[in-house]
Every structure is written in C-alpha cells, then in structure tokens.
Design a protein around this motif. Structure first.
Motif, PDB file in Angstrom:
ATOM      1  N   ARG A  43       0.850  -1.204   0.000  1.00 42.18           N
ATOM      2  CA  ARG A  43       0.000   0.000   0.000  1.00 42.18           C
ATOM      3  C   ARG A  43       0.884   1.252   0.000  1.00 42.18           C
ATOM      4  O   ARG A  43       0.805   2.108   0.885  1.00 42.18           O
ATOM      5  CB  ARG A  43      -0.907  -0.004   1.235  1.00 42.18           C
ATOM      6  CG  ARG A  43      -1.980  -1.069   1.143  1.00 42.18           C
ATOM      7  CD  ARG A  43      -2.845  -1.095   2.383  1.00 42.18           C
ATOM      8  NE  ARG A  43      -2.915  -2.431   2.932  1.00 42.18           N
ATOM      9  CZ  ARG A  43      -2.658  -2.764   4.188  1.00 42.18           C
ATOM     10  NH1 ARG A  43      -2.315  -1.840   5.061  1.00 42.18           N
ATOM     11  NH2 ARG A  43      -2.734  -4.005   4.595  1.00 42.18           N
ATOM     12  N   MET A  44       1.779   1.301  -0.988  1.00 43.40           N
ATOM     13  CA  MET A  44       2.799   2.366  -0.984  1.00 43.40           C
ATOM     14  C   MET A  44       2.213   3.753  -1.224  1.00 43.40           C
ATOM     15  O   MET A  44       2.589   4.717  -0.575  1.00 43.40           O
ATOM     16  CB  MET A  44       3.863   2.062  -2.049  1.00 43.40           C
ATOM     17  CG  MET A  44       4.710   0.859  -1.676  1.00 43.40           C
ATOM     18  SD  MET A  44       6.015   0.569  -2.850  1.00 43.40           S
ATOM     19  CE  MET A  44       6.885  -0.762  -2.015  1.00 43.40           C
ATOM     20  N   PHE A  45       1.317   3.850  -2.207  1.00 44.89           N
ATOM     21  CA  PHE A  45       0.650   5.128  -2.471  1.00 44.89           C
ATOM     22  C   PHE A  45      -0.595   4.863  -3.295  1.00 44.89           C
ATOM     23  O   PHE A  45      -0.735   3.801  -3.914  1.00 44.89           O
ATOM     24  CB  PHE A  45       1.571   6.123  -3.204  1.00 44.89           C
ATOM     25  CG  PHE A  45       2.549   5.495  -4.152  1.00 44.89           C
ATOM     26  CD1 PHE A  45       2.123   4.981  -5.370  1.00 44.89           C
ATOM     27  CD2 PHE A  45       3.889   5.397  -3.820  1.00 44.89           C
ATOM     28  CE1 PHE A  45       3.016   4.402  -6.242  1.00 44.89           C
ATOM     29  CE2 PHE A  45       4.804   4.797  -4.698  1.00 44.89           C
ATOM     30  CZ  PHE A  45       4.361   4.298  -5.907  1.00 44.89           C
ATOM     31  N   GLY A  46      -1.489   5.856  -3.277  1.00 42.33           N
ATOM     32  CA  GLY A  46      -2.735   5.724  -4.029  1.00 42.33           C
ATOM     33  C   GLY A  46      -2.553   6.189  -5.467  1.00 42.33           C
ATOM     34  O   GLY A  46      -1.545   6.829  -5.798  1.00 42.33           O
ATOM     35  N   ARG A  47      -3.503   5.898  -6.293  1.00 47.31           N
ATOM     36  CA  ARG A  47      -3.493   6.249  -7.724  1.00 47.31           C
ATOM     37  C   ARG A  47      -3.278   7.735  -7.969  1.00 47.31           C
ATOM     38  O   ARG A  47      -2.590   8.131  -8.889  1.00 47.31           O
ATOM     39  CB  ARG A  47      -4.850   5.866  -8.340  1.00 47.31           C
ATOM     40  CG  ARG A  47      -4.867   4.571  -9.039  1.00 47.31           C
ATOM     41  CD  ARG A  47      -4.418   4.711 -10.504  1.00 47.31           C
ATOM     42  NE  ARG A  47      -3.487   3.649 -10.860  1.00 47.31           N
ATOM     43  CZ  ARG A  47      -2.408   3.814 -11.618  1.00 47.31           C
ATOM     44  NH1 ARG A  47      -2.083   4.968 -12.087  1.00 47.31           N
ATOM     45  NH2 ARG A  47      -1.609   2.814 -11.900  1.00 47.31           N
ATOM     46  N   ASP A  48      -3.909   8.570  -7.106  1.00 54.44           N
ATOM     47  CA  ASP A  48      -3.881  10.008  -7.375  1.00 54.44           C
ATOM     48  C   ASP A  48      -2.907  10.769  -6.480  1.00 54.44           C
ATOM     49  O   ASP A  48      -2.909  11.995  -6.463  1.00 54.44           O
ATOM     50  CB  ASP A  48      -5.295  10.595  -7.180  1.00 54.44           C
ATOM     51  CG  ASP A  48      -6.290   9.901  -8.086  1.00 54.44           C
ATOM     52  OD1 ASP A  48      -5.908   9.624  -9.243  1.00 54.44           O
ATOM     53  OD2 ASP A  48      -7.421   9.604  -7.637  1.00 54.44           O
ATOM     54  N   GLU A  49      -2.130  10.042  -5.729  1.00 51.96           N
ATOM     55  CA  GLU A  49      -1.240  10.726  -4.777  1.00 51.96           C
ATOM     56  C   GLU A  49       0.043  11.195  -5.474  1.00 51.96           C
ATOM     57  O   GLU A  49       0.693  10.407  -6.175  1.00 51.96           O
ATOM     58  CB  GLU A  49      -0.884   9.728  -3.659  1.00 51.96           C
ATOM     59  CG  GLU A  49      -0.109  10.377  -2.557  1.00 51.96           C
ATOM     60  CD  GLU A  49       0.091   9.447  -1.366  1.00 51.96           C
ATOM     61  OE1 GLU A  49      -0.323   8.272  -1.423  1.00 51.96           O
ATOM     62  OE2 GLU A  49       0.684   9.932  -0.388  1.00 51.96           O
ATOM     63  N   PRO A 184       9.964  -2.469   2.738  1.00 53.35           N
ATOM     64  CA  PRO A 184       9.952  -1.631   1.530  1.00 53.35           C
ATOM     65  C   PRO A 184       9.015  -0.436   1.652  1.00 53.35           C
ATOM     66  O   PRO A 184       8.939   0.381   0.751  1.00 53.35           O
ATOM     67  CB  PRO A 184       9.435  -2.572   0.438  1.00 53.35           C
ATOM     68  CG  PRO A 184       9.334  -3.911   1.046  1.00 53.35           C
ATOM     69  CD  PRO A 184       9.350  -3.787   2.523  1.00 53.35           C
ATOM     70  N   ALA A 185       8.287  -0.331   2.764  1.00 57.42           N
ATOM     71  CA  ALA A 185       7.411   0.835   2.956  1.00 57.42           C
ATOM     72  C   ALA A 185       7.436   1.209   4.425  1.00 57.42           C
ATOM     73  O   ALA A 185       6.931   0.477   5.264  1.00 57.42           O
ATOM     74  CB  ALA A 185       5.985   0.503   2.523  1.00 57.42           C
ATOM     75  N   LEU A 186       8.081   2.342   4.717  1.00 53.52           N
ATOM     76  CA  LEU A 186       8.116   2.808   6.108  1.00 53.52           C
ATOM     77  C   LEU A 186       7.068   3.895   6.270  1.00 53.52           C
ATOM     78  O   LEU A 186       7.100   4.913   5.563  1.00 53.52           O
ATOM     79  CB  LEU A 186       9.498   3.377   6.454  1.00 53.52           C
ATOM     80  CG  LEU A 186      10.615   2.345   6.577  1.00 53.52           C
ATOM     81  CD1 LEU A 186      11.944   3.025   6.835  1.00 53.52           C
ATOM     82  CD2 LEU A 186      10.323   1.340   7.677  1.00 53.52           C
ATOM     83  N   PRO A 187       6.114   3.671   7.165  1.00 51.70           N
ATOM     84  CA  PRO A 187       5.023   4.643   7.295  1.00 51.70           C
ATOM     85  C   PRO A 187       5.474   5.949   7.947  1.00 51.70           C
ATOM     86  O   PRO A 187       6.564   6.006   8.528  1.00 51.70           O
ATOM     87  CB  PRO A 187       4.020   3.916   8.190  1.00 51.70           C
ATOM     88  CG  PRO A 187       4.744   2.795   8.812  1.00 51.70           C
ATOM     89  CD  PRO A 187       6.033   2.581   8.116  1.00 51.70           C
TER      90      PRO A 187
END
Ligand code: AMP
Length: 322
Positions: A43-49, A184-187
């Motif tokens: 869940r790295m980023f959304g489509r529109d981010e 691979p994804a640090l919040p």
C-alpha cells in the motif's frame, strides 16, 4: 529462442530465478507487473497521490521514475547534488536531461549551497566516512524537502540486490534493530516524517539495468568514486556468486524475510522505536540510549555541528517547472 510468454518474439532477457525468458514486450509487461505488485502489497501510495521520486541519475532511480510516469502516476523528481566533483556534475546533468525530455518537474537540492560544502568537504572535516555522511544528508533532505513541498511519500530506487545486501549486512552484524527498518514501505509514524517506499524491491539489479537499456534511458553508469570500497559492494558480490550457483537465492533470501518478519503488517510498526524532535532542527530522530528527552540531536545536526560554525538558514526549495 522464443519468448516463454508470447511464444512468438525473440528472447531479450533470461530470468533464471523465475525459470523463464522474455521478449522486449513481455519483459516490459513483467516490469510493470512486478512494480504494481510491490505498490499494491505494501500500500505504498494511491493512484492520485503525488509522489516525490529521489533520483540519483543512475539506472535504478531513473528507471523507477520512467516506470511510475508510464503507469500514470503524478511524479516529481528530487536530486540531491552532493558536490562530489565530476561525478555529481554528470549525475545532475543526467537527471535534468531526463526530466526535460519527459517534461517532468525536478527539484535540485545542492548541499554546497545549503552547508557551504559538499559530501567530500563535510566527510573530510568531520572524519566520518563519505558514505555514511552522504546517507545521513540524503535521508534528511528527502524527508525535509518532501515535507516542505507538501509530499506525503518519497520513493527511492533501491532494488532487490540492494535490499538483499543490506539484509546480509544486518544479519552478519546482528543489527536486529535495523531489521525492522528493512520494510519496503516505512510509514509516516510522526507528523514530520513522510512515508518512504522502495517500489523496485522485487526487481533484480540486472533486470532494472536491462529495462533502462531497452527504454534508452541515458543514465549515469559510473559508480560514486567515494563508494569503491563500500562494504555493501562485497556483500553484493558474495550474493551474486551464490545466485550464479543457485538462481533465486537473493529473491528467496529477501522476499522470504519480508514474508516471515515479525514486524507486523506491511510497513512495520512503530513499536520499540522511540522518536522525538531534534533539539536543533526539530526533525524527528530516534533517541540514543541514555540521552534524555529534549536534548537529542539528530544524526544530521550532529554531523553538521562538527563540520563547522553555525550554518546559514536553510535554502528554500522550489519545484522547477518549464
Ligand atoms: P544508493 O544509496 O546510492 O544506492 O541509492 C539508492 C537510492 O537513493 C537511489 O536509487 C535513489 O532513489 C536515491 N538516491 C541516491 N543518491 C541520490 C541523490 N544524489 N539524489 C537523490 N536521490 C538519490
């Protein structure tokens, strides 16, 4: 030899770790698919981010920027000009040329303007290794500049080989605390931290290099002159030797670590990580053992303090748009 996927076009790359071989079109499909899977799974980023892509001018980060742009994401590049002689001059030129050609916005942040010296001068004056000084300054710049420009996420071009080598190093030295940071994804655990993601972590270095060549990306081929003896290069060489003997070793080593790691949901958890604001710059920092709250300096400020007298105020950064 025909592509194993479409069974018509000639093979351009063999992928022994997947027991397959692809033509140019199917390899492109594979790259987009692996990237999409990484973005989705973590869940790295959304489509529109909007995404800030940290670009060094090398194949990985320019390849990542190219892929994200082709996939329809809104991206801005961030290049940190490190002030390491010709190497940095050429790296910056490659980033600017790529951004110009694709008409993408690029921010160039020059350490020499910010601190009155680049990595070479800072490392010399502080008697620190160039690689660790550079890493500290880049991480700080990614977070601070990303936040100041209003981005919620910064993506780097770390690939599977980078992450496997880092995991090997952490295990060889039993740096257990660092294992939690290998996600691979640090919040964004705190308001001042932005998310850090590594969308290429499923892709091997040679795959990313092949992608950059097939896409005719003009990237910086030379390695940084300060990193010729970096320990990580020895770990990579050892892993490559194992990979040659048993294809899939790197993939299994790193991706299986991620699958099994006890750090909770994708992206890890904040548990056990003590963060507080740096007493000098206010950026979030981990609290060193034994240091009282309110007095902690972040790694960046400790480095810059030992570099010299008080530094000029931070240079405001703006996105270059043509
Ligand atoms: P490295 O640590 O040099 O292997 O680089 C890993 C990743 O960090 C690259 O793929 C880039 O995303 C980012 N990076 C490295 N150097 C720079 C730089 N000078 N400016 C911006 N991003 C960088």
């Amino acid at each position: 030899m025909r592509c194993r996927r479409c069974r018509t076009a000639p093979v351009v790359i063999k992928l022994p770790r997947h027991h397959t071989a692809f033509c140019a079109g199917c390899f492109d499909h594979y790259m987009v698919d692996q990237l999409g899977r990484a973005i989705h799974d973590y869940r790295m980023f959304g489509r529109d981010e909007p995404i800030l892509v940290a670009v060094s001018g090398g194949k990985d980060s320019l390849g990542l920027w190219d892929l994200l742009d082709r996939m329809g994401y809104t991206t801005t590049g961030l290049h940190v000009q490190q002030g390491i002689g010709d190497y940095s001059t050429v790296s910056e030129t490659k980033c600017r040329a790529f951004a110009d050609e694709k008409r993408l916005p690029l921010v160039v942040y020059d350490l020499r303007k910010e601190y009155g010296g680049g990595v070479t001068e800072i490392a010399d004056a502080t008697h620190r290794s160039a690689c660790s000084s550079c890493g500290t300054l880049k991480r700080y710049a990614f977070n601070r500049i990303g936040r100041e420009l209003g981005f919620g996420v910064v993506a780097t071009g770390h690939n599977l080989d980078d992450e496997a080598a880092r995991l090997l190093g952490n295990l060889l030295h039993w740096q257990v605390d660092y294992l939690a940071k290998q996600s691979p994804a640090l919040p964004a655990w705190r308001a001042k931290l932005i998310r850090k993601v590594k969308p290429l972590h499923r892709l091997a270095e040679r795959e990313v290099a092949a992608y950059a060549v097939l896409r005719k990306i003009d990237y910086m081929i030379d390695e940084c002159p300060m990193s010729h003896d970096a320990t990580s290069l020895h770990y990579k060489a050892a892993l490559n030797q194992l990979e040659e003997h048993s294809p899939g070793t790197k993939h299994f080593f790193y991706l299986e670590f991620l699958r099994r790691q006890p750090f909770g949901a994708p992206g890890g958890t904040e548990e056990g990580v003590e963060l507080q604001e740096c007493a000098t710059c206010g950026e979030p920092t981990t609290l060193p053992a034994g240091q009282a709250g309110g007095t902690a300096l972040c790694g960046h400020c400790r480095l810059i303090e030992s570099f010299g007298p008080a530094q000029p105020a931070a240079v405001p950064v703006q996105i270059d748009r043509d």
